[in-house]
Design an enzyme around this catalytic site. Structure first.
Site, short mmCIF file in Angstrom:
data_model
loop_
_atom_site.label_atom_id
_atom_site.label_comp_id
_atom_site.label_asym_id
_atom_site.label_seq_id
_atom_site.Cartn_x
_atom_site.Cartn_y
_atom_site.Cartn_z
N TRP A 1 12.70 2.07 1.89
CA TRP A 1 11.84 2.80 2.83
C TRP A 1 12.25 2.57 4.27
O TRP A 1 11.61 3.08 5.19
CB TRP A 1 10.38 2.40 2.64
CG TRP A 1 10.19 0.91 2.57
CD1 TRP A 1 10.06 0.06 3.62
CD2 TRP A 1 10.13 0.13 1.39
NE1 TRP A 1 9.91 -1.23 3.16
CE2 TRP A 1 9.95 -1.21 1.79
CE3 TRP A 1 10.22 0.42 0.02
CZ2 TRP A 1 9.87 -2.26 0.87
CZ3 TRP A 1 10.12 -0.63 -0.89
CH2 TRP A 1 9.95 -1.94 -0.46
N ARG A 2 13.30 1.83 4.51
CA ARG A 2 13.76 1.61 5.88
C ARG A 2 14.31 2.91 6.44
O ARG A 2 15.15 3.55 5.82
CB ARG A 2 14.85 0.53 5.91
CG ARG A 2 14.30 -0.88 5.95
CD ARG A 2 13.77 -1.21 7.31
NE ARG A 2 12.65 -2.14 7.28
CZ ARG A 2 12.76 -3.47 7.15
NH1 ARG A 2 13.93 -4.02 7.02
NH2 ARG A 2 11.69 -4.22 7.16
N GLU B 1 3.72 1.25 1.84
CA GLU B 1 2.81 0.25 2.40
C GLU B 1 1.70 -0.13 1.44
O GLU B 1 1.30 -1.28 1.37
CB GLU B 1 2.24 0.73 3.74
CG GLU B 1 3.28 0.90 4.84
CD GLU B 1 4.08 -0.38 5.10
OE1 GLU B 1 3.59 -1.48 4.79
OE2 GLU B 1 5.20 -0.27 5.61
N GLY C 1 -0.30 -3.80 -10.76
CA GLY C 1 -1.48 -4.58 -10.41
C GLY C 1 -2.33 -3.94 -9.32
O GLY C 1 -1.91 -2.96 -8.70
N TYR D 1 -4.15 -3.36 8.34
CA TYR D 1 -2.70 -3.48 8.22
C TYR D 1 -2.05 -2.14 7.88
O TYR D 1 -1.13 -1.68 8.58
CB TYR D 1 -2.29 -4.52 7.15
CG TYR D 1 -0.83 -4.33 6.84
CD1 TYR D 1 0.13 -4.76 7.75
CD2 TYR D 1 -0.42 -3.61 5.72
CE1 TYR D 1 1.47 -4.50 7.54
CE2 TYR D 1 0.91 -3.35 5.51
CZ TYR D 1 1.86 -3.80 6.41
OH TYR D 1 3.17 -3.51 6.23
N ASP E 1 0.34 -8.43 8.87
CA ASP E 1 0.32 -8.76 7.44
C ASP E 1 0.43 -10.28 7.30
O ASP E 1 0.35 -11.02 8.28
CB ASP E 1 1.46 -8.05 6.71
CG ASP E 1 2.79 -8.67 7.04
OD1 ASP E 1 2.93 -9.25 8.13
OD2 ASP E 1 3.71 -8.59 6.20
#
Length: 333
Positions: free
Chosen positions: A21-22, A34, A78, A112, A130
């Site tokens: 995702w950079r 995110e 999760g 965040y 974060d």
DNA sequence: AACTCGGGGTG
DNA sequence: CACCCAGAGTT
């Protein structure tokens, strides 16, 4: 811009992790990354990021999908409420809002995530705090237990004026992930070493949060019907996913009676959830019902373990409830 | 402020 | 084991 800020950005340009995702500017893709990264390690999130975006490449695609499909794509990651919130968010907005304040109103976006999306995708000058940033700032300023608001205001004041705020936020996070480690930080490699007030005893800042772990003893009832295993939609823990009936071990007698079965013990599986250790006694019983193939449903990891355990016992006894079991993933029974 | 929610990596 | 992870929502 001050020298240390320049030093951090230089460090980031040279040492930044290469992540899928950079450089991503599509706000939807930034959001998915995110949300997946909430309380989740980068290495664990990467395969889910790819798979999820392949399956739901746009907000519109996500909006048009059934929740169960979304949960299935999230299976194993999760914190399943995250997936449900993403799905709900897609119903609520036509496009993602472009400001921190508006993003903060969306389900599943807290301080965040709203700041991360606003700064990375929209260039808003807002600090994203974060766990990494909390640790870095706690050490630099020698704070043992800073309140979230204090931390955010501190971070907000450190944002350089004329730099890309998304890059700045990510630089602080990368520093926390690669240099300012929770245990055994590599202070000599840190661009902020000169001004760090906590470097003499970095592991004191922030103070570790001690959580008591308690054990819970449960029973899982695997009912074998004509077409597979009996599944129900789970509530509470694993909300929205599917699994076999799971309850406190003490309830086994009345549960078995309610189903009209005589369960036999099939071993135990252990599973850890947040500050809790689950010991699940697996019980198995033939059942006068249909049942289904569990591979068609989103299952939590615990249920995969339970089903594998039951399958192992059946195989040991030479019982093959269904003829076409494939040796991949969760067994179908 | 304290609790809840998954699952996995690491010292 | 304990602690932590690109946290958020509820009580």
């Amino acid at each position: 811009m001050e020298a240390w800020q320049k030093a951090l950005l230089a460090w980031y340009r040279a040492q930044a992790r290469l992540l899928p995702w950079r450089g991503e500017k599509d706000p939807y893709r930034v959001l998915v990354a995110e949300v997946l990264l909430q309380q989740t390690r980068v290495a664990q999130a990467i395969p889910y990021y790819r798979r999820f975006l392949e399956r739901f490449p746009t907000l519109k695609a996500l909006r048009g999908a059934p929740l169960e499909e979304v949960l299935k794509a999230w299976q194993g990651a999760g914190y399943y409420r995250r997936a449900a919130n993403l799905h709900r968010l897609a119903q609520e907005v036509e496009a993602l809002p472009r400001s921190y304040a508006e993003l903060l109103k969306l389900p599943g976006l807290g301080p965040y995530t709203a700041a991360a999306v606003a700064s990375i995708a929209f260039g808003e000058r807002v600090a994203a705090v974060d766990g990494n940033v909390r640790r870095v700032l706690s050490r630099v300023f020698a704070l043992e237990n800073p309140a979230p608001k204090v931390l955010w205001e501190l971070a907000q004041g450190l944002l350089p004026e004329a730099e890309d705020p998304g890059a700045w936020n990510q630089a602080l996070m990368d520093l926390g992930a690669e240099v300012c480690l929770p245990r055994g930080p590599r202070c000599t490699a840190c661009p902020l070493e000169a001004l760090c007030r906590g470097k003499e005893a970095p592991e004191r800042f922030p103070r570790p949060r001690r959580r008591r772990v308690q054990e819970e003893i449960l029973a899982a009832l695997v009912l074998l019907g004509r077409k597979g295993v009996h599944l129900e939609r789970l509530s509470g823990r694993f909300q929205g996913l599917y699994g076999v009936p799971l309850f406190p071990l003490a309830e086994l007698p009345q549960r078995a009676e309610a189903f009209g079965v005589r369960p036999q013990p099939a071993g135990e599986v252990r599973h850890a959830v947040t500050h809790r250790r689950l010991r699940v006694q697996v019980y198995l019983a033939p059942w006068d019902g249909e049942g289904e193939d569990p591979r068609g449903r989103p299952l939590p990891k615990l249920m995969e373990k339970v089903l594998r355990q039951a399958q192992a016992l059946l195989a040991h006894e030479g019982v093959v409830p269904l003829p076409h079991a494939k040796p991949q993933g969760v067994e179908p029974f």
